[in-house]
Scaffold this motif. Structure first.
Motif, mmCIF file in Angstrom:
data_model
loop_
_atom_site.group_PDB
_atom_site.id
_atom_site.type_symbol
_atom_site.label_atom_id
_atom_site.label_comp_id
_atom_site.label_asym_id
_atom_site.label_seq_id
_atom_site.Cartn_x
_atom_site.Cartn_y
_atom_site.Cartn_z
ATOM 1 N N MET A 194 38.762 -2.911 50.503
ATOM 2 C CA MET A 194 38.208 -3.232 49.197
ATOM 3 C C MET A 194 39.080 -2.714 48.051
ATOM 4 O O MET A 194 38.883 -3.098 46.900
ATOM 5 C CB MET A 194 36.803 -2.624 49.057
ATOM 6 N N ILE A 195 40.007 -1.820 48.354
ATOM 7 C CA ILE A 195 40.721 -1.115 47.297
ATOM 8 C C ILE A 195 42.227 -1.375 47.306
ATOM 9 O O ILE A 195 42.860 -1.402 46.259
ATOM 10 C CB ILE A 195 40.444 0.402 47.395
ATOM 11 N N VAL A 196 42.821 -1.571 48.471
ATOM 12 C CA VAL A 196 44.271 -1.689 48.552
ATOM 13 C C VAL A 196 44.775 -2.940 47.848
ATOM 14 O O VAL A 196 44.013 -3.897 47.618
ATOM 15 C CB VAL A 196 44.750 -1.703 50.021
ATOM 16 N N GLU A 197 46.046 -2.954 47.522
ATOM 17 C CA GLU A 197 46.667 -4.092 46.857
ATOM 18 C C GLU A 197 46.529 -5.353 47.725
ATOM 19 O O GLU A 197 46.851 -5.344 48.900
ATOM 20 C CB GLU A 197 48.145 -3.782 46.605
ATOM 21 N N GLY A 198 46.050 -6.414 47.144
ATOM 22 C CA GLY A 198 45.842 -7.656 47.884
ATOM 23 C C GLY A 198 44.483 -7.758 48.528
ATOM 24 O O GLY A 198 44.056 -8.852 48.924
ATOM 25 N N LEU B 129 54.517 4.608 56.849
ATOM 26 C CA LEU B 129 53.815 3.788 55.868
ATOM 27 C C LEU B 129 52.795 4.610 55.091
ATOM 28 O O LEU B 129 52.660 4.459 53.874
ATOM 29 C CB LEU B 129 53.117 2.614 56.577
ATOM 30 N N TYR B 130 52.081 5.483 55.802
ATOM 31 C CA TYR B 130 51.081 6.320 55.133
ATOM 32 C C TYR B 130 51.742 7.292 54.169
ATOM 33 O O TYR B 130 51.266 7.494 53.046
ATOM 34 C CB TYR B 130 50.258 7.078 56.167
ATOM 35 N N MET B 131 52.855 7.886 54.602
ATOM 36 C CA MET B 131 53.571 8.808 53.719
ATOM 37 C C MET B 131 54.085 8.070 52.488
ATOM 38 O O MET B 131 54.030 8.588 51.366
ATOM 39 C CB MET B 131 54.731 9.448 54.475
ATOM 40 N N GLY B 132 54.578 6.850 52.689
ATOM 41 C CA GLY B 132 55.026 6.046 51.553
ATOM 42 C C GLY B 132 53.885 5.780 50.594
ATOM 43 O O GLY B 132 54.065 5.808 49.368
ATOM 44 N N SER B 133 52.694 5.535 51.145
ATOM 45 C CA SER B 133 51.518 5.300 50.318
ATOM 46 C C SER B 133 51.177 6.518 49.476
ATOM 47 O O SER B 133 50.892 6.398 48.270
ATOM 48 C CB SER B 133 50.324 4.934 51.213
ATOM 49 N N LEU B 134 51.202 7.692 50.090
ATOM 50 C CA LEU B 134 50.878 8.920 49.360
ATOM 51 C C LEU B 134 51.910 9.213 48.279
ATOM 52 O O LEU B 134 51.555 9.592 47.151
ATOM 53 C CB LEU B 134 50.793 10.097 50.332
ATOM 54 N N ALA C 289 51.054 -0.336 41.530
ATOM 55 C CA ALA C 289 51.729 -0.911 42.693
ATOM 56 C C ALA C 289 51.795 0.082 43.850
ATOM 57 O O ALA C 289 52.233 1.215 43.680
ATOM 58 C CB ALA C 289 53.144 -1.340 42.301
ATOM 59 N N ASN C 290 51.326 -0.353 45.010
ATOM 60 C CA ASN C 290 51.396 0.488 46.202
ATOM 61 C C ASN C 290 51.114 -0.367 47.436
ATOM 62 O O ASN C 290 50.069 -0.242 48.073
ATOM 63 C CB ASN C 290 50.409 1.653 46.121
ATOM 64 N N ILE C 291 52.054 -1.229 47.765
ATOM 65 C CA ILE C 291 51.868 -2.103 48.926
ATOM 66 C C ILE C 291 51.886 -1.305 50.216
ATOM 67 O O ILE C 291 51.401 -1.769 51.260
ATOM 68 C CB ILE C 291 52.962 -3.199 48.955
ATOM 69 N N TYR D 205 61.795 -0.302 47.135
ATOM 70 C CA TYR D 205 60.518 -0.714 46.545
ATOM 71 C C TYR D 205 60.060 0.221 45.423
ATOM 72 O O TYR D 205 59.846 -0.222 44.285
ATOM 73 C CB TYR D 205 59.459 -0.825 47.643
ATOM 74 N N PRO D 206 59.911 1.519 45.676
ATOM 75 C CA PRO D 206 59.455 2.384 44.575
ATOM 76 C C PRO D 206 60.495 2.560 43.482
ATOM 77 O O PRO D 206 60.143 2.610 42.291
ATOM 78 C CB PRO D 206 59.149 3.722 45.268
ATOM 79 N N LEU D 207 61.782 2.650 43.852
ATOM 80 C CA LEU D 207 62.808 2.905 42.837
ATOM 81 C C LEU D 207 62.902 1.765 41.828
ATOM 82 O O LEU D 207 63.025 2.007 40.620
ATOM 83 C CB LEU D 207 64.164 3.125 43.512
ATOM 84 N N HIS D 208 62.847 0.532 42.286
ATOM 85 C CA HIS D 208 62.997 -0.574 41.334
ATOM 86 C C HIS D 208 61.741 -0.700 40.472
ATOM 87 O O HIS D 208 61.819 -1.056 39.294
ATOM 88 C CB HIS D 208 63.334 -1.878 42.057
ATOM 89 N N ILE D 209 60.566 -0.402 41.047
ATOM 90 C CA ILE D 209 59.330 -0.442 40.257
ATOM 91 C C ILE D 209 59.367 0.603 39.155
ATOM 92 O O ILE D 209 59.062 0.315 37.987
ATOM 93 C CB ILE D 209 58.100 -0.229 41.172
ATOM 94 N N TYR D 210 59.732 1.822 39.501
ATOM 95 C CA TYR D 210 59.750 2.888 38.509
ATOM 96 C C TYR D 210 60.853 2.672 37.481
ATOM 97 O O TYR D 210 60.685 2.982 36.299
ATOM 98 C CB TYR D 210 59.893 4.245 39.197
ATOM 99 N N GLY D 211 61.971 2.112 37.921
ATOM 100 C CA GLY D 211 63.044 1.817 36.983
ATOM 101 C C GLY D 211 62.618 0.785 35.953
ATOM 102 O O GLY D 211 62.844 0.952 34.745
#
Length: 263
Positions: free
Chosen positions: A166-170, A70-75, A98-100, A248-254
């Protein structure tokens, strides 16, 4: 043995499908051709993934690796957001934020601290209790400090390297939701009731009108996730554990890149 209801895999597929609608609205709302209900149904997506991450945290054989993914996905999302917006700019300067993954990772951090604190309380050991309480409070204080010092060079990078409520999405709501799911994990009825109450609490009570409920503040519509959570049968279902990490990232970037051609 097959159980009635929905497996974790089936629920994730439903969430992935609804997520597309939500992000189509986010990136193409400026065209005035995408109906608002696309994002209404998208309100159920994040709570579903938060619920499934908590389930994953509970049942994974290696929590460290789970949290590491999850952390690597975030980075990867953070640096990819920077790179893609640099090379594919929109005329209206809509941010790609976007970075859930950061939210989900932070939730697992809090769950780890809660376990540590719980063990300290059970064993009546002062130091683990003190460290556990500090662990719960420190990210909040760190987030406030970061937000008050955005002018410091490199602070924006520190914010994403060290996710805080305080910073993350949601924000605190999503992080708190993950904690709620975890603490009520063995009491399904209580878990669903608490989730419903959180959703109801998000209703804009000061503006109970169609405008207020469905146009100004409609996060309360996440209550629509309740049936899916209720139908979860506790089974993992099929594999493909990396499907969300990739889709998740591919569809957002597309969608983002495609939108740059219409602005």
């Amino acid at each position: 043995m097959f159980k009635k209801g929905l497996t974790g895999f089936q629920i994730k597929l439903i969430a992935l499908f609804l997520m597309i609608f939500d992000h189509v609205h986010y990136f193409f709302a400026f065209t005035n051709q995408v109906p608002l209900w696309f994002t209404w149904i998208g309100r159920v997506v994040a709570p579903i993934f938060i619920f499934m991450v908590v389930e994953g945290f509970i049942h994974t054989r290696n929590r460290s690796k789970y949290m590491g993914r999850l952390y690597m996905g975030s980075l990867i999302m953070f640096f990819s957001n920077q790179w893609i917006t640099k090379w594919f700019q929109r005329g209206d300067n809509v941010a790609l934020m976007a970075n859930i993954f950061a939210t989900l990772f932070l939730i697992t951090v809090y769950l780890t601290i809660i376990d540590y604190l719980g063990k300290g309380i059970k064993e009546r050991r002062i130091m683990p209790i003190v460290l556990g309480i500090l662990g719960l409070v420190l990210p909040v204080g760190l987030g406030i400090f970061m937000m008050m010092n955005l002018h410091i060079p490199g602070m924006i990078y520190a914010m994403f390297l060290l996710p805080t409520p305080m910073i993350v999405e949601g924000g605190p709501v999503f992080v708190g939701l993950g904690i709620l799911f975890y603490l009520s994990r063995d009491k399904k009825a209580l878990q669903l009731t608490l989730y419903a109450l959180v959703s109801i609490a998000l209703i804009p009570w000061q503006n109970l009108s169609l405008q207020g409920l469905f146009y100004d503040n409609f996060q309360w519509l996440m209550i629509g996730a309740l049936p899916f959570l209720a139908l979860y049968n506790g089974q993992r279902g099929k594999g493909m554990k990396y499907l969300f990490y990739v889709f998740y990232p591919l569809h957002i970037y597309g969608l983002y890149i495609l939108s740059t051609f219409f602005v």
